[in-house]
Design an enzyme around this catalytic site. Structure first.
Site, mmCIF file in Angstrom:
data_model
loop_
_atom_site.group_PDB
_atom_site.id
_atom_site.type_symbol
_atom_site.label_atom_id
_atom_site.label_comp_id
_atom_site.label_asym_id
_atom_site.label_seq_id
_atom_site.Cartn_x
_atom_site.Cartn_y
_atom_site.Cartn_z
ATOM 1 N N TRP A 61 43.470 42.638 30.160
ATOM 2 C CA TRP A 61 42.413 42.096 31.033
ATOM 3 C C TRP A 61 42.979 41.675 32.386
ATOM 4 C CZ3 TRP A 61 37.233 40.600 31.369
ATOM 5 C CH2 TRP A 61 36.942 39.612 32.318
ATOM 6 N N ILE A 62 42.268 41.996 33.476
ATOM 7 C CA ILE A 62 42.591 41.391 34.770
ATOM 8 C C ILE A 62 41.296 40.875 35.409
ATOM 9 C CG2 ILE A 62 44.513 42.973 35.104
ATOM 10 C CD1 ILE A 62 43.016 44.101 37.579
ATOM 11 N N ASN A 63 41.445 39.835 36.242
ATOM 12 C CA ASN A 63 40.330 39.445 37.092
ATOM 13 C C ASN A 63 40.823 39.118 38.493
ATOM 14 O OD1 ASN A 63 40.810 37.125 35.013
ATOM 15 N ND2 ASN A 63 39.698 36.014 36.577
ATOM 16 N N ASP A 64 40.516 37.974 39.039
ATOM 17 C CA ASP A 64 40.648 37.700 40.474
ATOM 18 C C ASP A 64 41.995 38.095 41.094
ATOM 19 O OD1 ASP A 64 38.677 36.235 39.214
ATOM 20 O OD2 ASP A 64 39.367 34.303 39.937
ATOM 21 N N TRP A 88 38.985 38.011 28.679
ATOM 22 C CA TRP A 88 39.538 36.899 29.460
ATOM 23 C C TRP A 88 40.203 35.863 28.533
ATOM 24 C CZ3 TRP A 88 38.802 31.615 29.803
ATOM 25 C CH2 TRP A 88 39.328 30.996 30.944
ATOM 26 N N TRP A 123 45.148 29.316 36.869
ATOM 27 C CA TRP A 123 43.964 29.969 37.400
ATOM 28 C C TRP A 123 44.138 30.265 38.889
ATOM 29 C CZ3 TRP A 123 38.877 27.704 34.847
ATOM 30 C CH2 TRP A 123 38.959 27.891 33.467
ATOM 31 N N ASP A 143 45.326 21.447 32.896
ATOM 32 C CA ASP A 143 46.385 20.553 32.422
ATOM 33 C C ASP A 143 46.239 20.243 30.929
ATOM 34 O OD1 ASP A 143 44.512 18.574 32.101
ATOM 35 O OD2 ASP A 143 45.214 17.330 33.761
ATOM 36 N N ARG A 189 38.237 23.865 41.478
ATOM 37 C CA ARG A 189 39.278 24.894 41.371
ATOM 38 C C ARG A 189 39.324 25.862 42.568
ATOM 39 N NH1 ARG A 189 35.572 25.982 37.132
ATOM 40 N NH2 ARG A 189 34.379 27.901 37.401
HETATM 41 N N1 DQQ Z 1 38.455 33.028 37.702
HETATM 42 C C1 DQQ Z 1 37.310 32.389 38.320
HETATM 43 C C2 DQQ Z 1 37.941 31.269 39.046
HETATM 44 C C3 DQQ Z 1 38.994 30.812 38.121
HETATM 45 C C4 DQQ Z 1 39.522 32.081 37.557
HETATM 46 C C5 DQQ Z 1 36.545 33.344 39.183
HETATM 47 C C6 DQQ Z 1 39.907 31.981 36.116
HETATM 48 O O1 DQQ Z 1 37.034 30.239 39.344
HETATM 49 O O2 DQQ Z 1 40.022 30.090 38.771
HETATM 50 O O3 DQQ Z 1 36.432 34.602 38.646
HETATM 51 O O4 DQQ Z 1 40.422 33.185 35.636
#
Ligand code: DQQ
Length: 574
Positions: A61-64, A88, A123, A143, A189
């Site tokens: 998995w990948i995201n941001d 995720w 994150w 944390d 965040r």
């Molecule tokens: N992905 C969200 C962010 C968070 C991160 C946005 C967590 O808010 O920091 O896609 O993987």
């Protein structure tokens, strides 16, 4: 597995996935607790949907995108990554480097849980190049109490161009929710790149929600370590919910050049982008930055969300820009999620890609941004085909032969003349709804005309990217759509049709379209003013069975004034 069984499986996980709170951690990602560490058993040979030149790691998995920057001649891309599975979870910062934003070399994980302030996850966050030329990363840690806090990491060895090791500040967390600041610890965040004011203070934004109000909280620091929250957010908007991954940067009026995040002055406007958790879209506002009050004053605020532009009207989220000092441009990176079922993601062993990096600048009207794939991507072009000017008769399609249609870059321009044949749109409608109602197969007046990507020979499967010109209040109104309703015979996939109105005047100028087609993604640029990214999972139009057509299913003829297409070579994408 029978279609019925797949459906039950998908519905079960869909319901599970909407339980977004886990031990107090809130994220917009769907949570599949028991699947977070499940790896795929499928062989890598049967992978028709893996991309050839859109960034993705070999598996999982990948995201941001996180902390993009150029350092000592190398582009760095970090990204949210689950090392253990294709949903995720277990989130760390993976790391790749590139000379050209197209070919990427993987490095070891850069930032992973190792101290109480990030033990439950690392994150999103951003990099800032400090005045001494060294980079600093601010990121969100989850944390030991499952609170969202902000941490600092610096390179162990700043003379290493690969920046392969990062050292966390012993004072972490540097920003945290407390009883005094009353910040909700699960809605705090994604620090931005920091900028340096003339008063010698750095400023950084953190995404937040208070009651229904989305906020870009502002923190200031003299030394990048001790941060103090400002009395007011830089900007906030009631009723907009959680703002993820804010991005705040200057753009020049009447210039395509980018500028460093700290630059301000005459001819400079500012952009604030927020990723709206409730909509899963990236919205941007253009406006002025009042330095004295440390406030952002958008020309159109986020309350009027219908009037606020998006970077992309398809699948695109959690984007981030950086200033590329080598090419004096601002570059935008974004995450493109899958549209397939979780069961399929687990089967294929991966999920998520990144869009092609885009140069981004202010349109000369000052009213919107322009985005265009970075020029380096053109180095992958091969086997060009070019059509002479052609009339595309009403109701016809023409095949573009000679390109590998599953891996291509296509540029096409249309001249539309018979405006009397345009359909009349009496009342304004949501453009995405209009695109769904009037998909490519619905005959029109002036349009639909555009491209059929990933088309099977019998046209049972295709993804149509097209324009349709309406007459609205006696003026032309251009609709730009990506119709996925027939993109896959497997209808467990999300087949949503996307669309937007395009600020273009077809009386004055031909309409141009560029589509980057890559196995399971079609990234389409309408004049560069509107972008739509679609995920596509063909069942028939696989590899050599994929075809490309230009089509016109309107009542009026249109002229193709230009069609250039290239097969795209494979990039090194890890
Ligand atoms: N992905 C969200 C962010 C968070 C991160 C946005 C967590 O808010 O920091 O896609 O993987």
């Amino acid at each position: 597995m029978a279609v019925y069984q797949i459906r039950v499986f998908a519905i079960f996980y869909y319901i599970l996935g909407h339980c977004v709170f886990i031990n107090n951690i809130e994220a917009t990602h769907q949570l599949y607790r028991n699947l977070q560490s499940v790896s795929s058993s499928s062989s890598s040979s049967n992978q028709p949907y893996r991309t050839a030149y859109h960034f993705q790691p070999p598996k999982n998995w990948i995201n941001d995108p996180n902390g993009p920057m150029r350092y000592k001649g190398l582009y760095h891309l970090f990204y949210q990554y689950n090392p253990k599975g294709s949903v995720w979870g277990n989130i760390v910062w993976a790391h790749s480097v590139s000379n050209d934003l197209v070919n990427w070399t993987p490095l070891d994980l850069a930032i992973y849980p190792s101290q109480p302030s990030d033990i439950n996850g690392c994150w999103s966050g951003s990099a800032t190049i400090l005045p001494n030329g060294k980079p600093a990363i601010l990121y969100t840690g989850i944390d030991s109490n499952n609170q969202q806090v902000q941490n600092l990491a610096l390179p162990k060895n700043a003379s290493d161009p690969f920046l392969s090791e990062w050292v966390k500040n012993p004072k972490n967390p540097l920003m945290a929710p407390t009883t005094a600041n009353k910040i909700n610890s699960s809605l705090f965040r994604d620090p931005t790149t920091a900028w340096l004011g003339k008063d010698g203070y750095y400023r950084v934004l953190i995404g937040n929600q208070k009651e229904t109000t989305g906020r870009a909280l502002l923190y200031r620091s003299k030394d990048f370590v001790n941060w103090v929250e400002a009395k007011h957010p830089l900007y906030s908007a009631k009723g907009t919910g959680m703002w993820e991954c804010p991005d705040f940067f200057p753009v020049l009026s009447k210039s395509m050049s980018g500028i460093d995040t700290s630059v301000n002055g005459p001819n400079v406007r500012h952009v604030l982008k927020v990723s709206l958790g409730s909509k899963l879209h990236d919205y941007y506002m253009i406006g002025s930055y009042d330095v004295k009050k440390d406030k952002f004053l958008p020309d159109t605020g986020l309350q009027s969300i219908e009037s606020v532009s998006r970077y992309d009207y398809g699948k695109y989220y959690a984007s981030k820009t950086f200033y590329d000092d080598a090419k004096k441009r601002r570059v935008l990176l974004g995450w493109v999620n899958e549209s397939s079922s979780v069961a399929d993601d687990i089967k294929k062993g991966w999920s998520g890609i990144h869009a092609i990096p885009r140069a981004i600048w202010l349109h000369k009207s000052g009213k919107q941004l322009v985005q265009w794939p970075v020029v380096e991507i053109e180095r992958l072009r091969a086997n060009p085909i070019s059509w002479p000017i052609k009339v595309l008769k009403a109701g016809r399609h023409l095949q573009g032969t000679g390109v590998t249609a599953a891996q291509a870059d296509v540029e096409v321009s249309f001249e539309a003349k018979e405006f009397e044949k345009a359909e009349v749109l009496e009342n304004w409608m949501d453009p995405q709804v209009l695109c769904s109602k009037k998909g490519a197969s619905v005959k029109g007046g002036l349009g639909p005309f555009g491209l059929l990507a990933f088309a099977s020979k019998d046209l049972k499967e295709y993804t149509a990217v097209f324009f349709r010109i309406f007459k609205h209040q006696h003026k032309p109104l251009v609709l730009f759509c990506s119709d996925q309703s027939r993109s896959s015979l497997n209808n467990i996939n999300d087949l949503t049709t996307y669309g937007t109105f395009l600020d273009a005047d077809p009386y004055q100028k031909n309409l141009s379209l560029r589509s980057l087609i890559d196995h399971s993604v079609v990234e389409s640029f309408g004049e560069g003013k509107a972008v739509i990214t679609s995920r596509v999972y063909r069942t028939l139009a696989i590899n050599d069975e994929a075809h490309l057509y230009a089509f016109n299913y309107g009542a009026a003829d249109v002229k193709i004034t230009r069609l250039n297409a290239w097969s795209m070579k494979k990039a090194q994408i890890n």
